[in-house]
Design a protein around this motif. Structure first.
Motif, PDB file in Angstrom:
ATOM      1  N   PRO A 141      58.631  65.492  46.820  1.00  0.00           N
ATOM      2  CA  PRO A 141      58.703  64.241  46.066  1.00  0.00           C
ATOM      3  C   PRO A 141      57.406  63.451  46.164  1.00  0.00           C
ATOM      4  O   PRO A 141      56.611  63.634  47.100  1.00  0.00           O
ATOM      5  CB  PRO A 141      59.844  63.494  46.767  1.00  0.00           C
ATOM      6  N   VAL A 142      57.201  62.567  45.183  1.00  0.00           N
ATOM      7  CA  VAL A 142      56.119  61.592  45.257  1.00  0.00           C
ATOM      8  C   VAL A 142      56.625  60.420  46.097  1.00  0.00           C
ATOM      9  O   VAL A 142      57.643  59.810  45.774  1.00  0.00           O
ATOM     10  CB  VAL A 142      55.702  61.117  43.857  1.00  0.00           C
ATOM     11  N   VAL A 143      55.932  60.117  47.174  1.00  0.00           N
ATOM     12  CA  VAL A 143      56.355  59.021  48.044  1.00  0.00           C
ATOM     13  C   VAL A 143      56.025  57.703  47.339  1.00  0.00           C
ATOM     14  O   VAL A 143      54.857  57.420  47.074  1.00  0.00           O
ATOM     15  CB  VAL A 143      55.657  59.087  49.413  1.00  0.00           C
ATOM     16  N   PRO A 144      57.045  56.896  47.007  1.00  0.00           N
ATOM     17  CA  PRO A 144      56.770  55.678  46.237  1.00  0.00           C
ATOM     18  C   PRO A 144      56.150  54.587  47.100  1.00  0.00           C
ATOM     19  O   PRO A 144      56.476  54.441  48.285  1.00  0.00           O
ATOM     20  CB  PRO A 144      58.166  55.257  45.763  1.00  0.00           C
ATOM     21  N   ASP A 145      55.272  53.818  46.495  1.00  0.00           N
ATOM     22  CA  ASP A 145      54.677  52.680  47.193  1.00  0.00           C
ATOM     23  C   ASP A 145      55.604  51.466  47.201  1.00  0.00           C
ATOM     24  O   ASP A 145      55.376  50.523  47.965  1.00  0.00           O
ATOM     25  CB  ASP A 145      53.352  52.287  46.527  1.00  0.00           C
ATOM     26  N   ALA A 146      56.632  51.480  46.348  1.00  0.00           N
ATOM     27  CA  ALA A 146      57.477  50.294  46.209  1.00  0.00           C
ATOM     28  C   ALA A 146      58.781  50.677  45.533  1.00  0.00           C
ATOM     29  O   ALA A 146      58.952  51.801  45.049  1.00  0.00           O
ATOM     30  CB  ALA A 146      56.753  49.226  45.387  1.00  0.00           C
ATOM     31  N   GLY A 147      59.701  49.714  45.501  1.00  0.00           N
ATOM     32  CA  GLY A 147      60.890  49.845  44.678  1.00  0.00           C
ATOM     33  C   GLY A 147      62.079  50.435  45.389  1.00  0.00           C
ATOM     34  O   GLY A 147      62.216  50.390  46.616  1.00  0.00           O
TER      35      GLY A 147
END
Length: 366
Positions: A280-286
């Protein structure tokens, strides 16, 4: 395990809930002012000044709405008409596309790509025409968790000022930034005359059902939006507004604690996906993690979500549902990508990942 819908599985802070209950009992429980409770408008303006460095007039430049969804809808319906064009990034929050359709306008998208998921200013510039009325941004971004840096926002503001295009920035995840820094659009030099920003209490304080949002912008644009809002909801619950007005000035400890809780569940979800061979793409936010199912031989996540529910009891959302529709789902932008929510308890995320690991051999296609 519902990792599809973006709502917490626990309510907000007890002190906030008690304030709302007391306000219901104390009354009045009649219509709130159409523009919003005056104390809440003042509290929001002070909150925005303290956190994002913007100064606004609570009477003329701030409107309380029935959540951010109404702020978006009322803004688009007030400022956009048939024959106009509205530009968004893609993927987009589904309400952005729906309200553009309600206004009879043409929806133009600028696709963003992994892993950064940041829009290319050159592609935005190419999408702007003499019919473009509005650009809708979403930072932090749903579903990817991208946080738009200041330099990018500065370039977007410059482009829109040159072309005479208004901007609406959906910033509902502003207090859920794990890496980097949220920059509110209206803090960018040159943005104040052309930009509106929408946010609210639901995501920040885990009370999504209260539908208490707000819109900040130039007085003449906010007045136009208010004129539309009065024929949508007119006003939102007075007790909820009173509670938020009282709690917002002292809510910092909750915001910090919630951010750390969600950081932990984000990391647990990412680790669980990696354990079954996904990256997965590790999200910076949300609230969300997005992951490409292609390593499992999956080309259509819209079909895979049904398999996940049937085989693992885990619900997600295909990212293609947040993109422009196509005749063939496999041709959609990010067709093999899935969105999973981590705004849940540690137990729920852990159980979802346990079930996924057990079902993984049946879900792989290659």
């Amino acid at each position: 395990m519902n990792l599809g819908q973006g709502f917490p599985d626990a309510d907000g802070p007890a002190d906030l809930l008690r304030l709302a209950a007391d306000a219901v009992l104390a009354g009045p429980n009649q219509y709130a002012p159409g523009g919003g409770d005056a104390a809440l408008r003042r509290a929001v303006v002070e909150h925005r000044r303290a956190h994002w460095g913007v100064t606004e007039d609570p009477d003329a430049e701030l409107l309380v709405t029935a959540g951010v969804t109404e702020a978006i809808a009322a803004t688009v319906l007030a400022l956009v008409g048939p024959g106009d064009e509205v530009v968004t990034v893609e993927p987009f929050y589904d309400s952005h596309a729906a309200t553009v359709a309600l206004a009879g306008a043409r929806h133009v998208t600028v696709p963003v790509e992994p892993p950064a998921f940041l829009p290319d200013p050159a592609r935005i510039a190419a999408a702007l025409t003499d019919r473009t009325r509005l650009l809708i941004l979403n930072t932090p971004h749903n579903p990817t968790g991208a946080v738009y840096p200041r330099a990018l926002l500065e370039e977007i503001v410059r482009l829109c000022r040159e072309r005479g295009v208004l901007i609406l920035s959906d910033e509902v995840y502003e207090h859920l930034v794990f890496e980097g820094e949220h920059v509110s659009l209206r803090s960018i030099p040159g943005a104040r005359e052309i930009a509106l920003t929408a946010s609210g209490a639901g995501k920040a304080f885990a009370v999504t059902g209260w539908k208490v949002g707000w819109l900040a912008g130039p007085a003449e644009l906010v007045a136009a939006v208010r004129a539309v809002k009065q024929y949508l909801t007119f006003s939102t619950g007075p007790a909820y507004q009173a509670a938020m007005a009282a709690y917002l000035p002292r809510g910092e400890a909750h915001l910090v604690g919630q951010r750390e809780r969600y950081r932990a569940t984000r990391d647990a979800l990412v680790a669980g996906l990696r354990a079954v061979g996904l990256e997965p793409v590790v999200p910076d936010a949300g609230y969300f993690v997005v992951v490409d199912l292609a390593p499992w031989g999956v080309t259509d996540a819209s079909a895979a979500v049904r398999d996940w529910v049937r085989e693992a009891g885990v619900a997600g959302i295909p990212v293609s549902a947040l993109c422009r529709p196509t005749d063939d789902p496999a041709d959609a932008h990010l067709a093999s990508w899935l969105r999973l929510a981590f705004c849940k308890s540690e137990d729920v995320v852990a159980e979802g990942m346990r079930r996924l690991a057990e079902a993984a051999p049946r879900l792989r296609r290659g």
